[in-house]
Design a protein around this motif. Structure first.
Motif, PDB file in Angstrom:
ATOM      1  N   ALA A   1       0.820  -1.217   0.000  1.00 43.47           N
ATOM      2  CA  ALA A   1       0.000   0.000   0.000  1.00 43.47           C
ATOM      3  C   ALA A   1       0.850   1.262   0.000  1.00 43.47           C
ATOM      4  CB  ALA A   1      -0.935  -0.003   1.215  1.00 43.47           C
ATOM      5  N   GLY A   2       1.975   1.259   0.695  1.00 51.53           N
ATOM      6  CA  GLY A   2       2.825   2.440   0.728  1.00 51.53           C
ATOM      7  C   GLY A   2       3.507   2.725  -0.594  1.00 51.53           C
ATOM      8  N   LEU A   3       3.698   1.680  -1.415  1.00 49.95           N
ATOM      9  CA  LEU A   3       4.348   1.863  -2.710  1.00 49.95           C
ATOM     10  C   LEU A   3       3.360   2.197  -3.821  1.00 49.95           C
ATOM     11  CD1 LEU A   3       6.928   1.541  -4.516  1.00 49.95           C
ATOM     12  CD2 LEU A   3       6.294  -0.869  -4.745  1.00 49.95           C
ATOM     13  N   LEU A   4       2.097   1.832  -3.637  1.00 50.07           N
ATOM     14  CA  LEU A   4       1.119   1.942  -4.709  1.00 50.07           C
ATOM     15  C   LEU A   4       1.045   3.338  -5.329  1.00 50.07           C
ATOM     16  CD1 LEU A   4      -0.880   0.116  -6.182  1.00 50.07           C
ATOM     17  CD2 LEU A   4      -2.652   0.839  -4.571  1.00 50.07           C
ATOM     18  N   PRO A   5       1.046   4.432  -4.533  1.00 49.57           N
ATOM     19  CA  PRO A   5       0.977   5.768  -5.176  1.00 49.57           C
ATOM     20  C   PRO A   5       2.227   6.139  -5.963  1.00 49.57           C
ATOM     21  CG  PRO A   5       0.349   5.865  -2.849  1.00 49.57           C
ATOM     22  CD  PRO A   5       0.996   4.549  -3.076  1.00 49.57           C
ATOM     23  N   HIS A   6       3.328   5.349  -5.843  1.00 51.51           N
ATOM     24  CA  HIS A   6       4.599   5.736  -6.458  1.00 51.51           C
ATOM     25  C   HIS A   6       5.063   4.762  -7.537  1.00 51.51           C
ATOM     26  CE1 HIS A   6       4.885   8.511  -3.064  1.00 51.51           C
ATOM     27  NE2 HIS A   6       4.671   7.496  -2.249  1.00 51.51           N
ATOM     28  N   VAL A   7       4.205   3.820  -7.951  1.00 45.53           N
ATOM     29  CA  VAL A   7       4.673   2.774  -8.860  1.00 45.53           C
ATOM     30  C   VAL A   7       5.064   3.333 -10.230  1.00 45.53           C
ATOM     31  CG1 VAL A   7       3.395   0.898  -7.765  1.00 45.53           C
ATOM     32  CG2 VAL A   7       2.284   2.283  -9.513  1.00 45.53           C
ATOM     33  N   PHE A   8       4.494   4.485 -10.617  1.00 44.82           N
ATOM     34  CA  PHE A   8       4.816   5.049 -11.925  1.00 44.82           C
ATOM     35  C   PHE A   8       5.970   6.055 -11.863  1.00 44.82           C
ATOM     36  CE2 PHE A   8       0.279   3.872 -12.341  1.00 44.82           C
ATOM     37  CZ  PHE A   8       0.418   2.923 -13.352  1.00 44.82           C
ATOM     38  N   GLU A   9       6.583   6.180 -10.701  1.00 46.10           N
ATOM     39  CA  GLU A   9       7.736   7.052 -10.591  1.00 46.10           C
ATOM     40  C   GLU A   9       8.993   6.321 -11.055  1.00 46.10           C
ATOM     41  OE1 GLU A   9       7.979   8.391  -6.597  1.00 46.10           O
ATOM     42  OE2 GLU A   9       6.049   9.463  -6.647  1.00 46.10           O
ATOM     43  N   ARG A  10       9.986   7.081 -11.430  1.00 48.31           N
ATOM     44  CA  ARG A  10      11.215   6.496 -11.953  1.00 48.31           C
ATOM     45  C   ARG A  10      12.033   5.857 -10.840  1.00 48.31           C
ATOM     46  NH1 ARG A  10      12.393  11.415 -16.295  1.00 48.31           N
ATOM     47  NH2 ARG A  10      10.283  11.286 -17.158  1.00 48.31           N
ATOM     48  N   PHE A  11      12.526   4.658 -11.115  1.00 45.96           N
ATOM     49  CA  PHE A  11      13.338   3.880 -10.191  1.00 45.96           C
ATOM     50  C   PHE A  11      12.575   3.496  -8.921  1.00 45.96           C
ATOM     51  CE2 PHE A  11      16.334   6.628 -12.540  1.00 45.96           C
ATOM     52  CZ  PHE A  11      17.050   5.643 -13.203  1.00 45.96           C
ATOM     53  N   ALA A  12      11.237   3.429  -9.012  1.00 44.10           N
ATOM     54  CA  ALA A  12      10.462   2.963  -7.862  1.00 44.10           C
ATOM     55  C   ALA A  12      10.698   1.474  -7.678  1.00 44.10           C
ATOM     56  CB  ALA A  12       8.972   3.235  -8.087  1.00 44.10           C
ATOM     57  N   ARG A  13      10.911   1.045  -6.432  1.00 47.16           N
ATOM     58  CA  ARG A  13      11.191  -0.351  -6.131  1.00 47.16           C
ATOM     59  C   ARG A  13      10.122  -0.903  -5.219  1.00 47.16           C
ATOM     60  NH1 ARG A  13      14.563  -1.745 -10.072  1.00 47.16           N
ATOM     61  NH2 ARG A  13      16.468  -0.488 -10.090  1.00 47.16           N
ATOM     62  N   GLY A  14       9.753  -2.115  -5.467  1.00 48.85           N
ATOM     63  CA  GLY A  14       8.730  -2.755  -4.656  1.00 48.85           C
ATOM     64  C   GLY A  14       9.306  -3.428  -3.439  1.00 48.85           C
ATOM     65  N   SER A  15       8.419  -3.992  -2.622  1.00 52.56           N
ATOM     66  CA  SER A  15       8.839  -4.747  -1.450  1.00 52.56           C
ATOM     67  C   SER A  15       9.269  -6.140  -1.896  1.00 52.56           C
ATOM     68  CB  SER A  15       7.693  -4.813  -0.437  1.00 52.56           C
ATOM     69  OG  SER A  15       6.593  -5.505  -1.011  1.00 52.56           O
ATOM     70  N   SER A  16       9.598  -6.981  -0.925  1.00 57.67           N
ATOM     71  CA  SER A  16      10.060  -8.319  -1.252  1.00 57.67           C
ATOM     72  C   SER A  16       8.986  -9.142  -1.936  1.00 57.67           C
ATOM     73  CB  SER A  16      10.518  -9.026   0.032  1.00 57.67           C
ATOM     74  OG  SER A  16       9.442  -9.089   0.964  1.00 57.67           O
ATOM     75  N   SER A  17       7.727  -8.806  -1.708  1.00 59.71           N
ATOM     76  CA  SER A  17       6.646  -9.561  -2.336  1.00 59.71           C
ATOM     77  C   SER A  17       6.590  -9.335  -3.830  1.00 59.71           C
ATOM     78  CB  SER A  17       5.298  -9.164  -1.707  1.00 59.71           C
ATOM     79  OG  SER A  17       5.051  -7.798  -1.929  1.00 59.71           O
ATOM     80  N   ARG A  18       7.152  -8.193  -4.310  1.00 60.86           N
ATOM     81  CA  ARG A  18       7.192  -7.928  -5.743  1.00 60.86           C
ATOM     82  C   ARG A  18       8.591  -7.481  -6.157  1.00 60.86           C
ATOM     83  NH1 ARG A  18       2.098  -7.429  -8.272  1.00 60.86           N
ATOM     84  NH2 ARG A  18       3.007  -6.195  -9.949  1.00 60.86           N
ATOM     85  N   SER A  19       9.587  -8.078  -5.538  1.00 64.46           N
ATOM     86  CA  SER A  19      10.963  -7.699  -5.847  1.00 64.46           C
ATOM     87  C   SER A  19      11.345  -8.187  -7.222  1.00 64.46           C
ATOM     88  CB  SER A  19      11.903  -8.265  -4.784  1.00 64.46           C
ATOM     89  OG  SER A  19      11.820  -9.660  -4.780  1.00 64.46           O
ATOM     90  N   ARG A  20      12.299  -7.505  -7.818  1.00 65.77           N
ATOM     91  CA  ARG A  20      12.686  -7.881  -9.172  1.00 65.77           C
ATOM     92  C   ARG A  20      13.608  -9.084  -9.122  1.00 65.77           C
ATOM     93  NH1 ARG A  20      17.707  -5.284 -10.395  1.00 65.77           N
ATOM     94  NH2 ARG A  20      18.352  -3.859  -8.756  1.00 65.77           N
ATOM     95  N   THR A  21      13.434 -10.020 -10.030  1.00 61.70           N
ATOM     96  CA  THR A  21      14.238 -11.238 -10.099  1.00 61.70           C
ATOM     97  C   THR A  21      15.090 -11.263 -11.350  1.00 61.70           C
ATOM     98  OG1 THR A  21      12.410 -12.365 -11.188  1.00 61.70           O
ATOM     99  CG2 THR A  21      12.521 -12.516  -8.791  1.00 61.70           C
ATOM    100  N   SER A  22      15.023 -10.224 -12.151  1.00 56.53           N
ATOM    101  CA  SER A  22      15.859 -10.155 -13.344  1.00 56.53           C
ATOM    102  C   SER A  22      16.425  -8.756 -13.447  1.00 56.53           C
ATOM    103  CB  SER A  22      15.036 -10.504 -14.594  1.00 56.53           C
ATOM    104  OG  SER A  22      13.991  -9.575 -14.778  1.00 56.53           O
ATOM    105  N   GLY A  23      17.084  -8.463 -14.563  1.00 49.15           N
ATOM    106  CA  GLY A  23      17.785  -7.193 -14.721  1.00 49.15           C
ATOM    107  C   GLY A  23      16.864  -6.043 -15.041  1.00 49.15           C
ATOM    108  N   SER A  24      15.891  -5.743 -14.230  1.00 51.32           N
ATOM    109  CA  SER A  24      14.976  -4.633 -14.464  1.00 51.32           C
ATOM    110  C   SER A  24      15.677  -3.314 -14.201  1.00 51.32           C
ATOM    111  CB  SER A  24      13.756  -4.763 -13.550  1.00 51.32           C
ATOM    112  OG  SER A  24      12.977  -3.601 -13.601  1.00 51.32           O
ATOM    113  N   THR A  25      15.377  -2.313 -15.019  1.00 56.20           N
ATOM    114  CA  THR A  25      15.972  -0.985 -14.825  1.00 56.20           C
ATOM    115  C   THR A  25      15.188  -0.139 -13.837  1.00 56.20           C
ATOM    116  OG1 THR A  25      14.696  -0.022 -16.642  1.00 56.20           O
ATOM    117  CG2 THR A  25      16.813  -1.049 -17.191  1.00 56.20           C
ATOM    118  N   GLY A  26      14.005  -0.546 -13.472  1.00 59.51           N
ATOM    119  CA  GLY A  26      13.184   0.264 -12.588  1.00 59.51           C
ATOM    120  C   GLY A  26      12.489   1.402 -13.292  1.00 59.51           C
TER     121      GLY A  26
END
Length: 460
Positions: free
Chosen positions: A396-421
């Motif tokens: 919930a704390g990340l939801l308002p910022h998902v479209f911002e540049r280099f926004a990173r999610g929590s461990s539940s949606r952490s990146r598992t590949s070479g994502s640029t963010g």
């Protein structure tokens, strides 16, 4: 009154004060007038008592409700009331016995006659002569005065309310101009882009409180405008730097990839050298992807125009899901498309990138076996595309910022590949450049990204 407007509260308070002042005036006037009339009545009563006690024959002419009585040895010998219609006996003569000769006049409420102002005097032969005059005339005069004052007060309040509303409305006009200016400023997109903060409160007189508020508000707008200009200059320099740096990095990165590929063709390389060259190529490829994303965002920020041509959106969705299925076979990919093809006006390559980024986001941040549904439909003078997954959801704390540049999610949606963010930031920038909107809603078990694009005939 807390929910009333300031003008309504001021008018109400003025009317309340006038009503209180009018009530005090009515009460004081009535009390003073009654006291004055009672004094006059007492004077008439003493004169009548003197004439009655002296046996003045003219006194016994028909009067206006005058009461006379003779008391001897504690008994009422005679008691009658004199009026224009003649004489009539007093219904309860015993009520006159408490009167003391020589005492000040007092009021008695006599049965069947009402309130009388009474006085008693001693006679020459031991009798007590009692005389009374009705207070009805006093009460009627006071009541008439009160009624007149109430009518006058009501008309005055009505006139004062109307005049007060008009005058207060005129006096608060500068304050309404302040509010209107604040409303126009609040509607400006102050959070991004170049803002023309030319709104100012008109001059309202520096000596008044409202004028001081307006002047302070204008000074605040001057400071905010300066801050926005400084922010815009900084953002412009930063975007120019990012665009220039991204452009300059493309050449050396291409050279690194080329030399790495050329070196890998050498059959004499050992396993460790071959592994190192593979890592160099992989990281150079990732760096090139990041540079391309930054360069695209810089171009979109600069307002570079996109291609504007008819695009078969249905075909783009099918191709994007096919590519996503090849990249993520462990996910369950589903299509929800209408029977008729959907056509939008835009840049086919960039729209394909939007779909690719949304599907890559769903694939990267959800575990294997997740259902991902991709659909599109015509809606609201345009076309809507959605990507819905059954993954763990966005914090919930990340939801308002998902479209911002280099926004990173929590461990539940952490990146598992070479994502640029930058994937979702590119989605938002490309959709906005097409005149559309992108939104997201998420909860555990369901995350839905929705893209709306205007119809081909709709203006950007």
């Amino acid at each position: 009154m807390r929910t009333w407007s300031l003008r309504a509260r001021l008018v109400a308070l003025v009317l309340l004060l006038l009503a209180v002042a009018g009530s005090v005036i009515v009460v004081i006037t009535a009390v003073v007038l009654r006291g004055f009339l009672i004094d006059r009545l007492d004077g008439d009563l003493r004169s009548a008592s003197h004439r009655f006690g002296s046996g003045d024959a003219a006194f016994f002419a028909p009067g206006n409700g005058m009461l006379v009585a003779v008391v001897r040895d504690g008994r009422v010998l005679e008691a009658r009331m004199l009026n224009a219609a003649g004489e009539r006996p007093v219904p309860e003569p015993a009520e006159l016995l408490p009167l003391s000769p020589g005492a000040l006049p007092r009021t008695l409420d006599l049965t069947g006659l009402g309130e009388y102002r009474m006085v008693a005097v001693n006679g020459a032969s031991g009798e007590v002569f009692v005389t009374g005059l009705p207070e009805a005339t006093v009460d009627e005069t006071v009541a008439a005065l009160v009624r007149t004052e109430l009518v006058v007060a009501g008309v005055t309040l009505l006139g004062a309310g109307t005049a007060g509303a008009v005058l207060i409305r005129r006096e608060l006009r500068p304050l309404r101009r302040v509010a209107a200016t604040a409303a126009r400023v609040s509607a400006l997109p102050l959070d991004r882009g170049e803002v023309d903060l030319g709104e100012r409160v008109p001059h309202a007189g520096a000596g008044t409180e409202v004028g001081q508020v307006g002047a302070a508000f204008n000074r605040m707008l001057d400071h905010v405008g300066s801050a926005l200009e400084a922010r815009q200059d900084s953002e412009t320099r930063l975007r120019r730097f990012v665009a220039d740096a991204s452009h300059e990095l493309r050449t050396p990165l291409a050279a690194i990839r080329g030399y790495a590929e050329l070196t890998r063709r050498d059959d004499e390389l050992g396993p460790e050298a071959a592994h190192a060259l593979n890592r160099i190529s992989s990281q150079a490829e990732r760096m090139s992807s990041l540079v391309e994303d930054l360069l695209l965002l810089a171009r979109l920020d600069a307002g570079r125009p996109l291609e504007r041509e008819p695009v078969d959106l249905t075909r783009l969705v099918i191709d994007a899901v096919s590519d996503a299925h090849a990249a993520g076979p462990d996910h369950r990919w589903r299509l929800d498309l209408p029977d008729d093809p959907l056509v939008v006006t835009g840049d086919a390559a960039r729209l394909a990138q939007v779909l690719g980024n949304l599907l890559a986001n769903a694939r990267t941040h959800t575990p294997p076996g997740t259902d991902v549904t991709v659909g599109s439909a015509a809606a609201d003078d345009g076309t809507r595309i959605w990507v819905v997954d059954s993954g763990p959801g966005i914090r919930a704390g990340l939801l308002p910022h998902v479209f911002e540049r280099f926004a990173r999610g929590s461990s539940s949606r952490s990146r598992t590949s070479g994502s640029t963010g930058l994937g979702l930031a590119i989605v938002d920038a490309v959709v906005t450049a097409h005149g559309g909107k992108v939104s997201v809603v998420s909860r555990p078990g369901r995350t839905a990204f929705s893209v709306w694009l205007p119809a081909p005939s709709a203006p950007r």
